[in-house]
Design a protein around this motif. Structure first.
Motif, PDB file in Angstrom:
ATOM      1  N   LEU A  17       0.800  -1.231   0.000  1.00  0.00           N
ATOM      2  CA  LEU A  17       0.000   0.000   0.000  1.00  0.00           C
ATOM      3  C   LEU A  17       0.833   1.281   0.000  1.00  0.00           C
ATOM      4  O   LEU A  17       0.297   2.363  -0.240  1.00  0.00           O
ATOM      5  N   GLU A  18       2.120   1.170   0.291  1.00  0.00           N
ATOM      6  CA  GLU A  18       3.052   2.304   0.272  1.00  0.00           C
ATOM      7  C   GLU A  18       2.534   3.527   1.041  1.00  0.00           C
ATOM      8  O   GLU A  18       2.432   4.625   0.497  1.00  0.00           O
ATOM      9  N   TYR A  99      -5.631   1.621   7.259  1.00  0.00           N
ATOM     10  CA  TYR A  99      -5.121   2.210   6.019  1.00  0.00           C
ATOM     11  C   TYR A  99      -6.220   3.085   5.416  1.00  0.00           C
ATOM     12  O   TYR A  99      -7.265   2.569   4.998  1.00  0.00           O
ATOM     13  N   PRO A 102      -4.114   5.450   1.532  1.00  0.00           N
ATOM     14  CA  PRO A 102      -3.429   4.419   0.748  1.00  0.00           C
ATOM     15  C   PRO A 102      -4.365   3.325   0.237  1.00  0.00           C
ATOM     16  O   PRO A 102      -4.140   2.762  -0.834  1.00  0.00           O
ATOM     17  N   LEU A 103      -5.421   3.024   1.011  1.00  0.00           N
ATOM     18  CA  LEU A 103      -6.380   2.026   0.569  1.00  0.00           C
ATOM     19  C   LEU A 103      -7.366   2.623  -0.423  1.00  0.00           C
ATOM     20  O   LEU A 103      -7.806   1.948  -1.361  1.00  0.00           O
ATOM     21  N   LYS A 105      -6.713   4.722  -2.748  1.00  0.00           N
ATOM     22  CA  LYS A 105      -6.129   4.942  -4.069  1.00  0.00           C
ATOM     23  C   LYS A 105      -5.381   3.749  -4.641  1.00  0.00           C
ATOM     24  O   LYS A 105      -4.859   3.846  -5.757  1.00  0.00           O
ATOM     25  N   HIS A 106      -5.303   2.628  -3.945  1.00  0.00           N
ATOM     26  CA  HIS A 106      -4.555   1.494  -4.493  1.00  0.00           C
ATOM     27  C   HIS A 106      -5.164   1.079  -5.837  1.00  0.00           C
ATOM     28  O   HIS A 106      -6.387   0.965  -5.971  1.00  0.00           O
ATOM     29  N   GLY A 110      -7.976  -0.852  -3.992  1.00  0.00           N
ATOM     30  CA  GLY A 110      -8.494   0.375  -3.397  1.00  0.00           C
ATOM     31  C   GLY A 110     -10.002   0.513  -3.456  1.00  0.00           C
ATOM     32  O   GLY A 110     -10.676  -0.093  -4.309  1.00  0.00           O
TER      33      GLY A 110
END
Length: 253
Positions: A17-18, A99, A102-103, A105-106, A110
């Motif tokens: 997820l960076e 998250y 990050p979640l 936009k994954h 996402g």
């Protein structure tokens, strides 16, 4: 059933997820450290007292959520409902993984890409200052009334329409951003969308939609953000072979 080391799970989720690449309103990742070995994970949209209690009752070692326990601007003291939540987590030795953006936009797991897939809406491009607003041209234009009925059926709740609300209006291009993102209505209009769907509406956004000739659709913050954490839970279960249970503690907003 397998177990996974807590720190190994945190590392793998960070690689996936960076979170360090995203400016957010909360800490993303392991918010509360619990047991070192994780066998069962309960997932849900929000780390509410109800979800924490359910996780304890289910014998979970961790919860994995979109909306965690801590947000920027929260009081720097633990009392009231915040104290009660934290006490329950610490007493049970629960790990809390959260998250947020990050979640959202994954590109595979996402909320936004998953919601589009649920609705059958293609993503042709992504816009917005945080790269969250998805836009796509429908395979075939649809009357607004039929499109809204379809969204309601998929999400299990009525959709509130503002701006241009003629049910016979033909919708060719849709834009969407899950959760509380009414402020992106202008970006959606400038990008050529006929309809912009988000979770929550706001008074200013309604005026912008009217003045831009756009349909603004409110489909519920919770309803639009169930899909990402479910997809992430499935990924964890497949990757590590641990038990993952999604529990939908539905709220109407």
């Amino acid at each position: 059933m397998n177990t996974v080391d807590r720190d190994a799970l945190e590392r793998e989720l960070a690689l996936l997820l960076e979170p360090a690449r995203v400016q957010d309103y909360c800490p993303n990742g392991l918010q509360v450290e619990g047991k070192s070995q994780i066998r069962r994970i309960v997932t849900g949209v929000t780390a509410s007292a109800a979800l924490i209690d359910l996780a304890v009752a289910r014998g979970a070692d961790a919860i994995l959520v979109h909306h965690g326990l801590m947000w920027k601007g929260d009081p720097q003291v633990l009392k009231g409902f915040r104290k009660a939540r934290m006490e329950a987590v610490l007493r049970a030795g629960l790990n809390v993984f959260a998250y947020h953006l990050p979640l959202d936009k994954h590109p595979e797991l996402g909320n936004n890409i998953q919601l589009g897939a649920m609705l059958g809406w293609p993503t042709d491009r992504v816009v917005g200052d945080k790269g969250l607003v998805h836009i796509g041209a429908l395979a075939q234009a649809q009357p607004l009334g039929s499109l809204a009925d379809g969204v309601s059926k998929v999400l299990g709740r009525p959709v509130q329409l503002e701006g241009v609300t003629d049910p016979q209006r033909m919708i060719s291009t849709v834009a969407w951003c899950t959760g509380g993102a009414p402020g992106y209505v202008e970006e959606a209009a400038l990008a050529g969308a006929d309809l912009y769907l988000t979770g929550e509406l706001s008074e200013p956004a309604v005026h912008v939609a009217r003045e831009c000739g756009l349909t603004l659709a409110g489909a519920g913050h919770h309803a639009t953000e169930r899909c990402g954490v479910q997809a992430l839970g499935r990924w964890v279960a497949a990757r590590f072979g641990v038990e993952v249970e999604f529990h939908d503690l539905f709220v109407a907003v």
